[in-house]
Design an enzyme around this catalytic site. Structure first.
Site, PDB file in Angstrom:
ATOM      1  N   GLU A 226      24.878  -1.649  -1.807  1.00 54.92           N
ATOM      2  CA  GLU A 226      24.838  -2.937  -1.120  1.00 54.92           C
ATOM      3  C   GLU A 226      24.744  -4.038  -2.174  1.00 54.92           C
ATOM      4  O   GLU A 226      23.833  -4.045  -2.999  1.00 54.92           O
ATOM      5  CB  GLU A 226      23.608  -2.979  -0.196  1.00 54.92           C
ATOM      6  CG  GLU A 226      23.465  -4.297   0.529  1.00 54.92           C
ATOM      7  CD  GLU A 226      22.122  -4.445   1.256  1.00 54.92           C
ATOM      8  OE1 GLU A 226      21.405  -3.454   1.457  1.00 54.92           O
ATOM      9  OE2 GLU A 226      21.807  -5.594   1.599  1.00 54.92           O
TER      10      GLU A 226
ATOM     11  N   GLU B 164      26.216 -16.143  -8.555  1.00 53.08           N
ATOM     12  CA  GLU B 164      25.312 -15.094  -9.036  1.00 53.08           C
ATOM     13  C   GLU B 164      25.829 -13.681  -8.873  1.00 53.08           C
ATOM     14  O   GLU B 164      25.594 -12.832  -9.715  1.00 53.08           O
ATOM     15  CB  GLU B 164      24.031 -15.146  -8.213  1.00 53.08           C
ATOM     16  CG  GLU B 164      23.321 -16.442  -8.195  1.00 53.08           C
ATOM     17  CD  GLU B 164      21.907 -16.210  -7.731  1.00 53.08           C
ATOM     18  OE1 GLU B 164      21.738 -15.878  -6.551  1.00 53.08           O
ATOM     19  OE2 GLU B 164      21.001 -16.353  -8.556  1.00 53.08           O
TER      20      GLU B 164
ATOM     21  N   CYS C   2      -5.103  -0.957   1.382  1.00 50.67           N
ATOM     22  CA  CYS C   2      -5.172  -1.537   0.050  1.00 50.67           C
ATOM     23  C   CYS C   2      -6.196  -2.677  -0.005  1.00 50.67           C
ATOM     24  O   CYS C   2      -7.387  -2.412   0.082  1.00 50.67           O
ATOM     25  CB  CYS C   2      -3.791  -1.940  -0.451  1.00 50.67           C
ATOM     26  SG  CYS C   2      -3.732  -1.928  -2.252  1.00 50.67           S
TER      27      CYS C   2
ATOM     28  N   HIS D  12      -0.769   2.897   0.268  1.00 47.37           N
ATOM     29  CA  HIS D  12       0.071   2.259   1.279  1.00 47.37           C
ATOM     30  C   HIS D  12       0.813   3.317   2.098  1.00 47.37           C
ATOM     31  O   HIS D  12       1.928   3.687   1.751  1.00 47.37           O
ATOM     32  CB  HIS D  12       1.114   1.361   0.608  1.00 47.37           C
ATOM     33  CG  HIS D  12       0.551   0.155  -0.038  1.00 47.37           C
ATOM     34  ND1 HIS D  12       0.510  -1.072   0.580  1.00 47.37           N
ATOM     35  CD2 HIS D  12      -0.002  -0.023  -1.250  1.00 47.37           C
ATOM     36  CE1 HIS D  12      -0.042  -1.956  -0.239  1.00 47.37           C
ATOM     37  NE2 HIS D  12      -0.359  -1.342  -1.359  1.00 47.37           N
TER      38      HIS D  12
ATOM     39  N   GLU E 252       2.280   2.979   4.764  1.00 49.79           N
ATOM     40  CA  GLU E 252       3.455   2.410   5.443  1.00 49.79           C
ATOM     41  C   GLU E 252       4.761   2.650   4.695  1.00 49.79           C
ATOM     42  O   GLU E 252       5.830   2.660   5.307  1.00 49.79           O
ATOM     43  CB  GLU E 252       3.245   0.903   5.693  1.00 49.79           C
ATOM     44  CG  GLU E 252       3.283  -0.005   4.465  1.00 49.79           C
ATOM     45  CD  GLU E 252       1.956  -0.147   3.739  1.00 49.79           C
ATOM     46  OE1 GLU E 252       1.084   0.725   3.907  1.00 49.79           O
ATOM     47  OE2 GLU E 252       1.783  -1.127   2.988  1.00 49.79           O
TER      48      GLU E 252
HETATM   49  N1  GLN Z   1      -5.128  -7.178  -4.879  1.00 50.22           N
HETATM   50  C1  GLN Z   1      -5.613  -5.849  -4.739  1.00 50.22           C
HETATM   51  C2  GLN Z   1      -5.472  -5.031  -6.011  1.00 50.22           C
HETATM   52  O1  GLN Z   1      -4.684  -5.370  -6.868  1.00 50.22           O
HETATM   53  C3  GLN Z   1      -4.925  -5.142  -3.573  1.00 50.22           C
HETATM   54  C4  GLN Z   1      -3.462  -4.957  -3.760  1.00 50.22           C
HETATM   55  C5  GLN Z   1      -2.738  -4.632  -2.479  1.00 50.22           C
HETATM   56  O2  GLN Z   1      -3.224  -4.863  -1.390  1.00 50.22           O
HETATM   57  N2  GLN Z   1      -1.525  -4.134  -2.595  1.00 50.22           N
HETATM   58  O3  GLN Z   1      -6.118  -4.044  -6.187  1.00 50.22           O
END
Ligand code: GLN
Length: 537
Positions: free
Chosen positions: A143, A152, A383, A509, A511
């Protein structure tokens, strides 16, 4: 070059037409026909990667298993193909130039003048082919970000043009445009499409397939007319009507025969039409939920849903499994206070505190955690959300009023969240966080073990701060337990409050790992807990 076929996806007329979704849909359909497919994004900006970009600029930064910080379209690719992408799938102009300039400094060009053509375009071609070297794919879909005509993205289009010339029969261009509907005259207008194809032709590229975004159906006459003006048979002019969910796009493209026309143009056998199960069932369930539940998403970028793309999509995947529509109430953490928290969160059956950076809006996040913790509302912290849960617990349960993360207050007397040891000397901001997949060992006596049904998981990370193990004993005595650790570094990855019906805070994370065909168990369990809470309350 291997037998790999390359499909370049370009866009014209307007941005945000959904090139990423069309690319992912083509990938999905070819995959359903038994081919191995990967999708790559070429981004025309000078940042080495979007890791240093604020979400207001480009939405969420997606993280791959091998630790690349990438454009959010890679998230779509993974969610559709259910297959991991890597650093090679995300290339920016910045990265291309950096590689070429590094070579120049090393003297690799032996005194030659270094130019956009051939040196930059050669480096682009090398990066396109690179995606299919370690692991060979039948198809690479590339893509090209931006819109044709942008200064660009010219070198990307030029490199793709050269590839088509050099590898005859192995490359193809799919061009996505927009056909506006003029309500006053009741007409669909094809002129912008014609112009955009002309612009592409000026760069030496004849598209093989045209995909036309439209809000109204395109008649056969319109397709024929567009085809005639753009040197394309009308069979290869594909209608992409606006749909109520992105996940219906592969089904619509299958009906339109987009994959079949691509195979024909590559002179490959079309074969039987795939049923696209279990994808179809997922779309059915997603469109016809049997129940709904409202969950609060507390963050500071809520006016911009792209900032939480992967989280939002994770709720769609897990929600469909439970035949439940999750209504996300987006709560701006800067507006959340002790005075209005009942009013803002009172109608929510679960609270998710989102990831983030910096101190803006963080106090509202503490308020959200406290509300969920004290009222037994299912809580999910991701996080920074996990870090907020830890700080809130230290302040309001352990009684350390001034507890904080050193990200928010470097001089806090109670640094319950602190910078990771190996982050202390880091000066460069780009690509230096703890990034990508890391193993985590889950304790058997925990809610997360019940959810994952295994003790060994790998989840993706993007952070610099961590739980400060000096305080672990105190936390556990007071009822907040660490249930997941990195087995190599002993970093705390999961915190739970067992006396609470559902309180899970994770440093990673989840997600980034949720896909249509493999919804994430934590999201599924969280929605389940919200439904249970709704029944009770
Ligand atoms: N700011 C926090 C850290 O660096 C959490 C980072 C985040 O939520 N991705 O640890």
């Amino acid at each position: 070059m291997s037998k790999t076929k390359f499909i370049f996806v370009t866009g014209g007329v307007a941005s945000s037409l959904g090139k990423g979704i069309i690319s992912a849909s083509v990938g999905k359909l070819l995959q359903a026909r038994g081919y191995s497919v990967t999708i790559q994004k070429l981004d025309p900006y000078l940042n080495i990667d979007p890791g240093t970009l604020n979400p207001y600029e480009h939405g969420e930064c997606y993280v791959t298993i091998d630790g690349a910080e990438t454009d959010l379209d890679l998230g779509h690719y993974e969610r559709f193909l259910n297959y991991p992408t890597t650093q090679a799938n995300s290339v920016t102009t910045g990265r291309i130039y950096r590689n070429v300039i590094e070579k120049e400094r090393r003297g690799d060009f032996l005194g030659k003048t270094v130019q956009i053509i051939p040196h930059i375009t050669d480096e682009i071609k090398r990066n396109i082919k690179l995606v299919s070297t370690k692991e060979q794919f039948d198809f690479v879909i590339t893509e090209i970000g931006g819109t044709v005509g942008d200064i660009e993205s010219l070198p990307f289009i030029e490199a793709a043009r050269q590839m088509k010339w050099e590898h005859e029969g192995q490359c193809m261009f799919v061009h996505l445009t927009f056909v506006p509907y003029l309500a006053a005259s009741g007409e669909l207008k094809t002129k912008p499409t014609q112009h955009s194809v002309k612009q592409l032709l000026e760069t030496g590229v004849q598209p093989d397939v045209l995909v036309l975004r439209t809000e109204k159906p395109l008649s056969h006459d319109i397709k024929r007319k567009v085809g005639l003006f753009c040197n394309i048979d009308s069979e290869a002019v594909i209608e992409a009507r606006d749909l109520d969910t992105i996940y219906a796009v592969p089904l619509a493209m299958l009906d339109e025969g987009l994959d079949a026309i691509i195979l024909k143009k590559f002179k490959l056998k079309v074969g039987e039409t795939p049923t696209l199960e279990p994808w179809r069932t997922f779309v059915e369930k997603h469109k016809n939920p049997k129940q709904t539940v409202q969950i609060a998403l507390v963050g500071k970028y809520v006016e911009l849903s792209d900032a939480y793309k992967s989280i939002i999509e994770s709720f769609v995947h897990a929600g469909a499994t439970l035949e439940c529509k999750v209504i996300l109430k987006m709560i701006h953490s800067e507006t959340l206070t002790e005075e209005n928290v009942q009013e803002q969160l009172g109608d929510c059956k679960g609270v998710l505190v989102a990831p983030g950076f910096g101190s803006r809006g963080v106090s509202g996040k503490f308020v959200a955690v406290q509300y969920a913790r004290e009222n037994n509302v299912p809580f999910f912290g991701i996080c920074l959300g996990m870090q907020c849960a830890v700080v809130e617990f230290a302040r309001n349960v352990l009684g350390y009023e001034q507890a904080n993360s050193t990200e928010m207050n470097r001089k806090t007397p109670y640094p319950v969240i602190d910078i990771m040891e190996d982050q202390k000397g880091v000066l460069e901001m780009g690509g230096t966080m703890r990034l990508g997949g890391f193993p985590c060992e889950i304790k058997k006596r925990s809610l997360t073990y019940k959810i994952y049904k295994t003790t060994d998981i790998v989840e993706r990370h993007r952070h610099r701060y961590e739980f400060n193990n000096k305080y672990l004993e105190e936390f556990e005595k007071a009822g907040m337990i660490a249930t997941g650790f990195n087995p190599n570094t002993n970093l705390v990855e999961i915190m739970e409050i067992p006396s609470h019906p559902w309180f899970v805070a994770v440093q990673f994370h989840p997600e980034y790992r949720s896909t249509v065909l493999a919804p994430h168990p934590l999201f599924e369990a969280f929605i389940g807990a919200a439904l249970a809470y709704a029944k009770k309350s």
